[in-house]
Design a protein around this motif. Sequence first.
Motif, PDB file in Angstrom:
ATOM      1  N   ASN A 184      42.912  38.485  48.208  1.00  0.00           N
ATOM      2  CA  ASN A 184      44.207  38.041  47.705  1.00  0.00           C
ATOM      3  C   ASN A 184      44.081  36.582  47.255  1.00  0.00           C
ATOM      4  OD1 ASN A 184      47.039  36.716  48.231  1.00  0.00           O
ATOM      5  ND2 ASN A 184      47.418  38.918  48.108  1.00  0.00           N
ATOM      6  N   PRO A 185      44.775  36.173  46.205  1.00  0.00           N
ATOM      7  CA  PRO A 185      44.693  34.775  45.753  1.00  0.00           C
ATOM      8  C   PRO A 185      44.991  33.762  46.855  1.00  0.00           C
ATOM      9  CG  PRO A 185      45.801  36.099  44.098  1.00  0.00           C
ATOM     10  CD  PRO A 185      45.593  36.991  45.292  1.00  0.00           C
ATOM     11  N   PHE A 192      41.557  26.765  43.006  1.00  0.00           N
ATOM     12  CA  PHE A 192      40.723  27.932  42.705  1.00  0.00           C
ATOM     13  C   PHE A 192      41.606  29.133  42.364  1.00  0.00           C
ATOM     14  CE2 PHE A 192      38.186  31.650  43.428  1.00  0.00           C
ATOM     15  CZ  PHE A 192      36.866  31.291  43.176  1.00  0.00           C
ATOM     16  N   SER A 193      42.620  29.351  43.219  1.00  0.00           N
ATOM     17  CA  SER A 193      43.517  30.488  43.037  1.00  0.00           C
ATOM     18  C   SER A 193      44.249  30.420  41.706  1.00  0.00           C
ATOM     19  CB  SER A 193      44.517  30.540  44.192  1.00  0.00           C
ATOM     20  OG  SER A 193      45.447  31.577  44.008  1.00  0.00           O
ATOM     21  N   GLU A 194      44.773  29.226  41.371  1.00  0.00           N
ATOM     22  CA  GLU A 194      45.533  29.063  40.130  1.00  0.00           C
ATOM     23  C   GLU A 194      44.683  29.351  38.903  1.00  0.00           C
ATOM     24  OE1 GLU A 194      47.044  25.121  40.371  1.00  0.00           O
ATOM     25  OE2 GLU A 194      48.423  25.582  42.036  1.00  0.00           O
ATOM     26  N   ALA A 195      43.431  28.934  38.945  1.00  0.00           N
ATOM     27  CA  ALA A 195      42.535  29.181  37.810  1.00  0.00           C
ATOM     28  C   ALA A 195      42.158  30.655  37.737  1.00  0.00           C
ATOM     29  CB  ALA A 195      41.286  28.319  37.942  1.00  0.00           C
ATOM     30  N   MET A 196      41.940  31.276  38.875  1.00  0.00           N
ATOM     31  CA  MET A 196      41.499  32.674  38.913  1.00  0.00           C
ATOM     32  C   MET A 196      42.561  33.624  38.370  1.00  0.00           C
ATOM     33  SD  MET A 196      40.300  34.913  42.231  1.00  0.00           S
ATOM     34  CE  MET A 196      41.983  34.927  42.895  1.00  0.00           C
ATOM     35  N   ILE A 197      43.819  33.429  38.765  1.00  0.00           N
ATOM     36  CA  ILE A 197      44.868  34.383  38.372  1.00  0.00           C
ATOM     37  C   ILE A 197      45.220  34.292  36.883  1.00  0.00           C
ATOM     38  CG2 ILE A 197      45.848  34.465  40.694  1.00  0.00           C
ATOM     39  CD1 ILE A 197      48.063  32.603  39.773  1.00  0.00           C
ATOM     40  N   ILE A 218      34.233  30.355  37.513  1.00  0.00           N
ATOM     41  CA  ILE A 218      34.804  31.568  38.103  1.00  0.00           C
ATOM     42  C   ILE A 218      34.826  32.697  37.088  1.00  0.00           C
ATOM     43  CG2 ILE A 218      36.820  32.555  39.275  1.00  0.00           C
ATOM     44  CD1 ILE A 218      37.699  29.621  39.818  1.00  0.00           C
ATOM     45  N   ARG A 219      34.457  33.895  37.563  1.00  0.00           N
ATOM     46  CA  ARG A 219      34.593  35.088  36.723  1.00  0.00           C
ATOM     47  C   ARG A 219      35.339  36.164  37.514  1.00  0.00           C
ATOM     48  NH1 ARG A 219      29.338  38.341  35.033  1.00  0.00           N
ATOM     49  NH2 ARG A 219      29.845  39.623  36.861  1.00  0.00           N
TER      50      ARG A 219
END
Length: 261
Positions: A184-185, A192-197, A218-219
């Motif tokens: 989960n984000p 990290f979470s903000e960029a991933m989603i 991140i991928r």
Amino acid sequence: MKKHLLLTGALAGLMALGASGTFAQNVAVVNGKPVPKARLDALAQQLARSGRPVTPEMQTQIRQEVIAREVFMQEAEKRGLAGTEDFKLQMELARQAILVRELFADHQKKNPVTDADMKAEYDKFVATNGGKEYKARHILVEKEDEAKTIIASLKKGGKFEDLAKKSSKDSGSGANGGNLDWANPSSYVAEFSEAMIKLNKGQTTDAPVKTQFGYHVIRVDDIRTAQLPGFEELKPQISQQMQQQRQAAFQQGLMEKAKVE
């Protein structure tokens, strides 16, 4: 004469009844001292609470243990060991431990974790961990220029997994090609979470993502609806966790109220 025999028989019967009553209350009589059955029952209850089944064979072993303890205890008392300072200190420590255990058991009994309590806790868990899950990979490096070089290599056809194994300072995921598996984000730090989603499936960040750990590339390999276990499945864990939390709060409250000089 006949009357005397009848009285004698009646007395014998009463004595037999008294003896059978005594043996019903005692496990045995050791050197003239009765060993109460309550000791056997207490040991059996301890075993049962620990999850061990009390079989008939186990009952026999417990009886032997209770009798052996009485034999050894009588010998210790004969030698005057019950009067030593060391024995008295150990008895006081044992008394404290038993009382504390009973206190916590009493508190738990009077403050049970209800199904409603557990459901409320489960709903919080779902609210926090629900939504989407991401299967992501990352490469972590110390400097921004290193991250930019990796991004450039990926755009030229470099393989993410190979670059992660070679360059990532996150040794755990790096050895596995940067794989972070499903999460989960909220499992990650905010940056990290903000960029991933913001990424779609198969997409990689165009710029390094800075966090307290360094710079990330991140991928996102896949996205799905969160796969959460049901309430009934988590119920035992929630119950245990809530009981522990309540006991900790109870202990803390007692410590704060106590006057310690």
